[in-house]
Structure formats: structure tokens, C-alpha cells
Design a protein around this motif. Structure first.
Motif, short mmCIF file in Angstrom:
data_model
loop_
_atom_site.label_atom_id
_atom_site.label_comp_id
_atom_site.label_asym_id
_atom_site.label_seq_id
_atom_site.Cartn_x
_atom_site.Cartn_y
_atom_site.Cartn_z
N ILE A 5 0.86 -1.19 0.00
CA ILE A 5 0.00 0.00 0.00
C ILE A 5 0.90 1.23 0.00
O ILE A 5 1.73 1.41 0.91
CB ILE A 5 -0.93 0.03 1.23
N ASP A 6 0.78 2.05 -1.01
CA ASP A 6 1.61 3.26 -1.15
C ASP A 6 3.08 2.95 -0.93
O ASP A 6 3.79 3.69 -0.21
CB ASP A 6 1.14 4.36 -0.18
N GLY A 7 3.53 1.83 -1.48
CA GLY A 7 4.94 1.46 -1.41
C GLY A 7 5.34 0.73 -0.13
O GLY A 7 6.46 0.25 -0.01
N LYS A 8 4.38 0.60 0.81
CA LYS A 8 4.73 -0.07 2.07
C LYS A 8 4.24 -1.52 2.02
O LYS A 8 3.09 -1.78 1.67
CB LYS A 8 4.06 0.69 3.24
N ASP A 67 -2.60 -12.07 -2.67
CA ASP A 67 -1.15 -11.98 -2.43
C ASP A 67 -0.49 -11.13 -3.52
O ASP A 67 -0.78 -11.28 -4.70
CB ASP A 67 -0.54 -13.39 -2.42
N GLY A 68 0.34 -10.18 -3.09
CA GLY A 68 1.09 -9.36 -4.04
C GLY A 68 0.34 -8.16 -4.59
O GLY A 68 0.84 -7.43 -5.44
N MET A 69 -0.87 -7.94 -4.11
CA MET A 69 -1.69 -6.83 -4.58
C MET A 69 -0.97 -5.50 -4.34
O MET A 69 -0.32 -5.31 -3.32
CB MET A 69 -3.01 -6.86 -3.80
N VAL A 70 -1.08 -4.59 -5.33
CA VAL A 70 -0.45 -3.27 -5.18
C VAL A 70 -1.54 -2.21 -5.15
O VAL A 70 -2.32 -2.07 -6.09
CB VAL A 70 0.55 -3.00 -6.32
N VAL A 71 -1.59 -1.48 -4.04
CA VAL A 71 -2.67 -0.53 -3.80
C VAL A 71 -2.12 0.89 -3.70
O VAL A 71 -1.08 1.12 -3.09
CB VAL A 71 -3.41 -0.89 -2.48
N ARG A 72 -2.81 1.85 -4.33
CA ARG A 72 -2.43 3.26 -4.18
C ARG A 72 -3.57 4.02 -3.50
O ARG A 72 -4.68 4.05 -3.99
CB ARG A 72 -2.17 3.89 -5.57
#
Lengths: 351, 545
Positions: A5-8, A67-72
Motif C-alpha cells: 500500500i503506497d509502497g509499504k 497476495d502481491g496486490m499493489v494498492v495506491r
């Protein structure tokens, strides 16, 4: 599993929503329709985020993690959408924070604050049609503040299952109604107040608490409800300078999961009633006369000593109570057994 | 309760008997309704058409006081169809063959004659219970407040053991306790036969244990009197002193006129309470107690969960916590109990109580713990008798035969009066009638009676009526409602101005001495026309047709 989430990098477990993971890791995500107890709603769109590989903005309260989801969450696109949602809601009602009972704990106000929405940018909608309903003894409804999030409806239907509240009418005229659009006081509502507890804004408030104290001025003390045997966990909202409980809310934990009944939520002011017994009294010539504690205790001890001395301990009997604390019941049991030396103690479990 | 509240919300089948849950335990009723919404089956067994029946798949309207006949017929049907849990009966009960024999006479047809429930309905209910994987039985005072209250409870236990519905999630025998701390009052030894932690008072080893723990000698090994006996003995000098804490005895005991005579016969009557009530005028000494919101301590709820209560307010005047009063009296009578704070009282109790030994104020700071909780690391116990292991070893069936209520309707007193609680009030009203708003919603007691009877007597809702029994007479207004079956009236004991306990029968269960509050015979006469005010009228919402 992990998501970003936001790079974290954030630890997550299957079945969790993106919202739950984000909040667990300290991200601010506004939500208005979502409440842990009423569950996924996906209506208000205040909680949206960009999720890699998914088209458009997604409501984080409904999307489960993979798993591995990228969230902004912090993209301009997301913030702009969230601001618009909050702006439109602020524009569509009469959200006058100044004298609103909810000021300081309003979730719409908090969203505006965190998103930097200072003033509604659209003309405030004509709210003349919006009804103010104070016909119920304990609940005030103000349609002009309602954001149609549906928490109250979900709570009434699925949490306390009283089935009174629902959405009525269509599109722009949609509103929350009681039964077949009766005033609340004339409806089948039993005034359990679950809707008030779930309302994120000031559209549903506790009537007895109106004008009785600002949220930041009230001390919050957790306790157990004094009525039936369910043992609902409640928070007393206390005005210490005036020595009064001004509101009671349910705690979202076992055994009651925040739910209460009309007595537990609104029957809290008996301690402050002027007719309380305040001083020890002894009956003299048929009249109760105020005495000091020492006098009352000495007199009582003397009478007990004399009568028990003459007739033995079994002429003494004690009634404990299902309404006093464990400590007071134990103290009475120990007193009866260890001081008087009888087992003549009982209580109203038989009544 | 053998099981926990949240399990009710997950129950496959809920069998609710003698419990007006939406009014007396509203929050538990939410869990019941949730179970229905999840696909569970709710069977409400109650002579009255209570609000919970709106959510029930079946409403069985058995006659007031006929529970044993009805329940025995269910057990009979379960055996007749081979729905009994053979594994449970063989491994976890002592006398399964005996119960099979005992219920043989209770055919559905025989029971129908007693309880008025059609035999076909009894068979239908038995099938639902018998073919379910688990059934939770919830009951309240509709079961216990009879001369056969103990029998009723034992019959429920029989039913649940036959079905093997003990020691597992979502099942159990679940009495919903009526008062905030009635479970705790029992747990703390406010009973004549046991110390706290349910240690028998007539066991020499127990006496020795408490003499050592408390540093005293000469603890009595004689089982004490139960409440009705204490009061009855006032007449012959057997009881001379009554120390009454938080109990508005005149209003809560049956047969009020008789209760007053008993209290007047006392030599010394001490009342400790928070408000003047109809008992305080008889007191020789009144001690003002702190109340909820003003003192620290704990309550134990119906699922055995010990939870904190906390002081948030200054008590009025010189009101004190009652343990302090007892500590002071103890010192004056030569024994220092050593109480300095509520927590010190709890700690004194805890050191001699295995079931609560693991429960400290620190551990329940946020969330309560359910006893048994024997050690400081024990997580508490959600449901009892896990895997069918009972405290006494194997479960024992009791032979229970139907006995009719002590008083029957007759030519002179043609109606049955039953009693209970209303949603808007609690007990003798000292709390709810002294809190703003609740009395606006329900300002006066009403006599509920059926439309059939009302039409015959020319009574309409709002009319003034007199209700009399062999023991007294009250005047109140009528509420004509479908809730009452023909021949049955109902009113509560919240209002001293028109209190059910003026009328109720002081006939007692022979084991527990619980009075038969749920059945007495009355006569109803119309006094004058009248109309309810709108607020009271709106309370019909508790009995939607």
C-alpha cells in the motif's frame, strides 16, 4: 500473504478487505457507509483506491486482498475522487457543524478535515422537503443531515433485526423511512438506539443527550448495564462537573456487540434523581429521622447483638440481591456466616 | 446458561419456552432473530402470542402451567421415532432406559388433553427437534415460577440429554437470568445452602476450609432458610431480624398483604437501598447505598461472564457502598472482615473460589471472563460439559410427572393471571420510573386480556377494571390484545399502584420455594369507561397483530 500500500509492504491474511489491512497499518481511509458490524456496503465510494490490474477506482471496503496486490491510496486520482464524494455529500444537506450534536465525532466532518474539503463547492440543495422528526421519545432524526449511507437500515434489519427502518422512495428522493414512512414515534420502533449508534453523522442522535455536553468535555467510563442478565457492555458519557451521566453507548464487544435495548441505552439517569436515599435513618416514634453513620451503625450493631444474644444466630436473616455487585453480595454472605454465624442468607433468584 | 449468548445467533434450532425475550432480554432476542435470518428454526412455546412469535416458524400455545406434559410428550415422540442420541445416552447418561419407560404414558394425544396443543403439532415439533443436529433451549421465569418449577427445569434437562444437546456449540440448557447480577448473587454464596463457589454449608470439610480462610470459629453447619421461610418464621419469632439489601420485598414477593404482615411481625428490620420504595416505610433502620454508576465492582451475567462495573459519579449525600457498611458493622460486632476497597472484597472471595480463581480485576479490565476460570492463564469457559462430561460424571434423568398449578380458574375466579416484565420497565420501577422518558412510553400498568373475554365483559382498551384474586384487588386500565389467549390475563409488577403481586399466589415449589407467580385465578370487572393516552396506546407496537 503480503500486499503493498503506497509502497509499504503490509502483512495480510486471506479474507481480509483492503480497507482492513490499510487501517491495520495506519493508513487513513475515509469510510461513511462501511461499519465493521454492518459489513461491506460499497455505496459511498469514500474509501476508493487504485489497485494495480483492476479497472477504475475500487472500493476498499469490498475488495478482498490477494497476495502481491499493489494498492495506491495517496494518488491524486484517489484523493480527487474522495474529495468529490465528500464535497457532494456536504453540498447535498444541511451540515451545520456548529450546533450539531455530532460535532467532534462526525465521520463526514473527519473526512472533510483529513481530505482538506473546506467548504461545499456546490449550491446547497434545497432541503425544505427534508423532514426533521422528533416524534420518538429517545431518537431525533434529521433528514437534512442524512447521507443515505444505509448503516442504520442495515443495523435495524440485520444487527438488532427489528425491521423498522428501510429506504423509501426513488433516486433523488430516496430517504430512510420508518415502517411505511410513519413518523418514528408512531412507528413500530422499540427505540433500541442501534441506528443512532451506527449513524456516522448527525442524522440520528440521542434526544436526551442533545445540548448536554460536547464530546470532548465528557469523560468516558466503561461499565456493565444495570438491567437484565445479558450484561451488555456500555460506555457512560459523564459530565463530571455536573456529576451526571448524559449519554450511554454500547461497546462493540462481547456479549452485546454494541447493541442495547431502550432501558440500557436511555434509562441511565436514575442515579441523579433527587429522591435518592442520601442519609442513614432510624425510625423514632414511627418517623424516619436522619442520623450520622456512626449512630446508625452503633444502633444497628447493638440491636443485632441484643436480639441474637437472646435468641441465637438463626433469628437473623439476610436478603442479598440480584441487582447489587458480586462484592456486596459476598460481603453480605461473609457477614452473615462469619459475624452472625448463621446460613440464613438468600436473595431474589427465587422471585 | 450452559452455553454462551453469541451461540444463540448461530443456532440451528432454537426452542424458546417461557421467555418473553424481546421484552425481558431484548439483546438476546436480537441474536435469536439473527439465527432465524441465517436460516435457523425458531420454535416459540408460550401461552401468549408474544412479539417473538413474529419471527418464529412455529408458535406452540400450550396452556399456562402445562409444560411438563408437553415436554414429556416431545421426549415420548423422540423415542418413538428413534430420534434419541444413542451415543450420548450410552456414554454420558446413567439411566437412559428409565426415561424411555417413564415418558411412555405421555403420548401426544394424552398430552393434548392437558396442554391443549394438538397432537399433530407436538409430533411436528418433536420431528424438528429430533432431526436437528443441535438444538438450543432457552427459558426464563415462565418455566421456573411454578409450583413445579424444578420439575420443569429437570424436564428440559431430560429433553436435551435425550437429544445429546449438551456440551456442544449452539446447544445447551440456557436459562436467561432476569437480573443484572442474579447469577453473581448465587455465585457469591447469597444462598442458604452453599458458600461462594457452591460449597455445601453442611460439609465439615467446607466449614473447616472457610474457618481457616476467614480466621473464625463456629461457622454454622446448618442449612439456612430460604426467603419465603425466613419471612414465614417472622410470625413465630423464628425470624426476628431481617437485613434486606437491594430488595423491595413488599412489591416483589407474592401475596402482598401477607408479605406486609410478615414484615410487620419482625423485631428489627434493616433496609439498604437506593430509593424510598414501598418496603422502606417498614424499616427500623435505612442505610443509603451507592448505586450503579457510583461504585466499583463486578456483575456476572447470564452466560457466567464476570464483568466490571465502575464508578463515574459521586454518590449523593452520604450514600456508601454496601460492603463498607458491612465492614463497619462487622467491626462493631467483633470481627474485621478486612475490606478496604471493592477489589479487596473480590480478592478475599477469589482466594477460596476455584471457579473464579483466575479472574482478577486486571484480567477483566477490557473484557469479562466466563467461569469456570480456575487459573490466571485460563481463557474462561464458553460452554459447560464439553463432550458430554458432567460435573457429577454421567447425566442423570429424573422422573417427572405433570402436576397442575396450585390454583385453577373456577366459577368465582374464572381467569388465569400470569405475570412478567415489560420492555420499558425493570423490576419495581425504582430505576426505570426514575429515569426520564421511559414512563412517558409506558406510564401505568395495564391488564392485558383477550378480545373474546373483553367482548363478553364489555371491556375495551383504556377502560378501568378491577382484578381480584383470593388475596387482593387492584384497579388498572385494560389493554385488549390478541397477545392473551382466551381465559388468560396478564400484568406486571413494575407499578406499586397496580401491582400483580397483590394478586399472585404464595404457593411455592417444594424444592426451591419459588412462588407460582405465573398462575393464579382472578376475577375481572369493568369499573368505568376510559381511554389510554397516546403514548401508552403506541405501546401496542409490542403486540403487532
Amino acid at each position: 500473504m503480503q500486499i503493498t500500500i503506497d509502497g509499504k509492504r503490509c502483512e495480510a491474511s486471506p479474507g481480509q478487505t483492503v480497507l482492513a489491512v490499510a487501517r491495520a497499518h495506519g493508513f487513513y481511509v475515509p469510510t461513511l457507509c462501511y461499519h465493521a458490524k454492518t459489513g461491506k456496503a460499497g455505496k459511498c465510494r469514500a474509501c476508493v483506491a487504485e489497485i494495480a490490474g483492476m479497472r477504475g477506482l475500487q472500493t476498499t471496503c469490498t475488495v478482498e486482498v490477494k497476495d502481491g496486490m499493489v494498492v495506491r491510496l495517496d494518488s491524486e486520482k484517489v484523493r480527487k475522487a474522495q474529495r468529490l464524494v465528500v464535497d457532494l455529500l456536504l453540498s447535498s444537506g444541511r451540515h451545520d457543524c456548529l450546533s450539531c450534536e455530532k460535532n467532534g465525532e462526525c465521520e463526514l466532518q473527519a473526512a472533510a478535515y483529513y481530505l482538506g474539503v473546506k467548504k461545499p463547492s456546490f449550491a446547497v440543495a434545497n432541503d425544505e422537503a427534508a423532514k426533521f422528526d422528533d416524534t420518538s421519545r429517545f431518537v431525533v432524526r434529521d433528514d437534512a443531515k442524512c447521507i443515505k449511507c444505509g448503516r442504520c437500515v442495515a443495523g435495524c434489519k440485520n444487527t438488532v433485526c427489528n425491521d423498522v427502518l428501510d429506504f423509501g422512495f426513488r433516486s433523488g428522493r430516496t430517504k430512510v423511512i420508518c415502517d411505511h414512512d410513519q413518523p418514528m414515534g408512531a412507528s413500530t420502533c422499540v427505540q433500541c438506539g442501534e441506528c443512532v449508534q451506527l449513524c456516522p453523522v448527525g442524522a440520528l442522535v440521542d434526544k436526551k443527550a442533545v445540548g448536554q455536553g460536547r464530546v470532548w468535555d465528557l469523560a468516558k467510563v466503561n461499565t456493565t448495564c444495570p438491567y437484565c442478565g445479558v450484561g451488555c457492555q456500555v460506555t457512560m458519557h459523564v459530565d463530571r462537573p455536573r456529576n451526571r451521566i448524559v449519554k450511554v453507548t454500547g461497546r462493540e464487544c462481547a456479549p452485546n456487540e454494541g447493541m442495547l435495548c431502550v432501558k440500557g441505552r436511555y434509562g441511565y439517569d436514575f442515579p441523579s434523581h433527587p429522591e435518592r436515599l442520601k442519609y442513614p435513618m432510624i425510625k423514632r416514634d414511627g418517623v424516619h429521622v436522619r442520623v450520622s453513620w456512626d449512630e446508625a451503625l452503633d444502633y444497628t450493631a447493638d440491636r443485632i447483638r441484643t436480639i441474637v444474644g437472646q435468641h441465637g444466630p438463626d433469628v437473623f436473616s439476610a436478603f442479598g440481591s440480584g441487582r447489587i455487585t458480586n462484592e456486596n453480595n459476598y460481603a453480605l454472605a461473609k457477614f452473615t456466616r462469619a459475624v452472625i454465624h448463621t446460613n440464613n442468607i438468600d436473595h431474589c433468584a427465587r422471585t | 446458561m450452559t452455553n454462551s449468548i453469541k451461540e444463540i445467533g448461530d443456532a440451528e434450532v432454537l426452542f424458546v419456552i417461557g421467555s418473553n425475550t424481546t421484552e425481558a432480554h431484548p439483546v438476546i432476542s436480537y441474536f435469536m432473530k439473527r439465527a432465524v435470518k441465517k436460516g435457523g428454526t425458531l420454535i416459540v412455546n408460550d401461552p401468549r402470542k408474544i412479539d417473538l412469535t413474529r419471527w418464529a416458524q412455529m408458535h406452540v400455545q400450550h396452556r399456562v402451567g402445562s409444560d411438563v406434559a408437553y415436554l414429556n410428550a416431545l421426549i415420548h415422540e423422540i423415542f418413538a421415532n428413534g430420534w434419541e442420541n444413542r451415543e450420548f445416552l450410552a456414554n454420558h447418561t446413567e439411566n437412559p432406559e428409565a426415561i424411555r419407560e417413564w415418558v411412555k404414558p405421555y403420548t401426544p394425544e394424552m398430552a393434548e388433553g392437558i396442554c391443549g396443543v394438538p397432537a399433530a403439532t407436538i409430533r411436528q415439533v418433536a420431528k424438528i427437534l429430533g432431526t436437528a443436529k443441535s438444538v438450543s433451549v432457552c427459558y426464563t421465569l415462565g418455566i421456573t415460577e411454578h409450583i413445579c418449577g424444578t420439575d420443569n427445569v429437570k424436564t428440559i434437562a431430560n429433553l436435551q440429554m435425550v437429544l445429546g444437546n449438551l456440551g456442544k456449540y449452539g446447544a445447551g440448557v440456557n436459562p436467561l437470568r432476569g437480573q443484572n447480577n442474579v447469577q453473581g448473587a448465587c455465585d457469591m454464596g447469597a444462598l442458604p445452602n452453599v458458600y461462594h463457589n457452591y460449597q455445601a454449608v453442611d460439609n465439615p470439610a467446607t466449614i473447616k476450609k472457610y474457618e481457616e480462610a476467614w480466621g473464625v470459629t463456629g461457622l454454622s453447619g446448618k442449612v439456612g432458610y430460604k426467603m419465603p421461610t425466613m419471612l414465614r418464621k417472622a410470625h413465630d419469632g423464628g425470624t426476628r431480624i431481617l437485613y434486606c439489601v437491594g430488595d423491595n420485598t413488599v412489591q416483589t414477593e407474592p401475596h402482598m398483604a401477607h408479605t406486609i404482615k410478615e414484615i410487620q411481625a419482625l423485631e428489627f428490620f434493616i433496609v439498604c437501598d437506593i430509593f424510598p420504595n414501598i418496603t422502606t416505610p417498614y424499616a427500623d433502620v435505612i442505610f443509603p447505598d451507592t448505586c450503579w454508576g457510583e461504585e466499583d465492582g463486578t456483575y456476572s451475567n447470564t452466560e457466567r461472564r464476570v464483568q466490571r462495573v465502575r464508578a463515574a459519579l459521586q454518590a449523593p449525600g452520604e450514600a456508601r457502598s454496601h460492603w463498607w457498611v458491612l465492614q463497619e458493622l462487622g467491626k462493631r460486632l467483633g470481627y474485621d472482615m478486612g475490606f478496604t476497597t471493592a477489589e479487596s472484597v473480590w480478592e478475599d472471595m477469589r482466594k477460596t473460589a476455584t471457579s473464579y480463581a483466575g479472574i482478577t480485576y486486571e484480567r477483566i479490565e477490557q473484557l469479562g471472563l466466563q467461569w469456570p476460570c480456575p487459573t490466571l492463564t485460563h481463557p474462561g469457559t464458553g460452554f459447560l460439559h464439553k463432550d458430554g462430561n458432567f460435573t457429577r460424571g454421567k447425566g442423570l434423568f429424573h422422573k417427572i410427572e405433570y402436576i397442575p398449578p396450585a390454583e385453577q380458574a373456577d366459577g368465582q375466579y374464572p381467569f388465569i393471571l400470569s405475570t412478567g416484565r415489560r420492555l420499558w420497565h425493570y423490576h419495581t420501577g425504582t430505576q426505570t420510573r426514575n429515569s426520564e422518558g421511559l414512563s412517558d412510553l409506558f406510564p401505568e400498568e395495564l391488564l392485558e386480556l383477550s378480545p373474546v373475554d373483553a367482548a363478553r365483559l364489555g371491556i375495551k382498551t383504556g377502560d378501568w377494571v378491577a382484578a381480584s384474586s383470593r388475596r387482593g384487588r387492584i384497579e388498572l386500565r385494560a389493554w385488549v390484545t390478541e397477545r392473551s389467549p382466551a381465559g388468560v390475563c396478564w400484568c406486571a409488577f413494575h407499578f406499586h399502584e397496580a401491582c400483580a403481586n397483590v394478586l399472585t399466589n404464595d404457593a411455592f415449589d417444594s424444592v426451591t420455594e419459588t412462588a407460582e407467580y405465573k398462575v393464579c385465578a382472578i376475577r375481572v370487572e369493568k369499573l368505568a369507561d376510559g381511554e389510554l393516552n397516546t403514548a401508552a396506546g403506541s405501546m401496542k407496537r409490542q403486540a403487532r397483530p
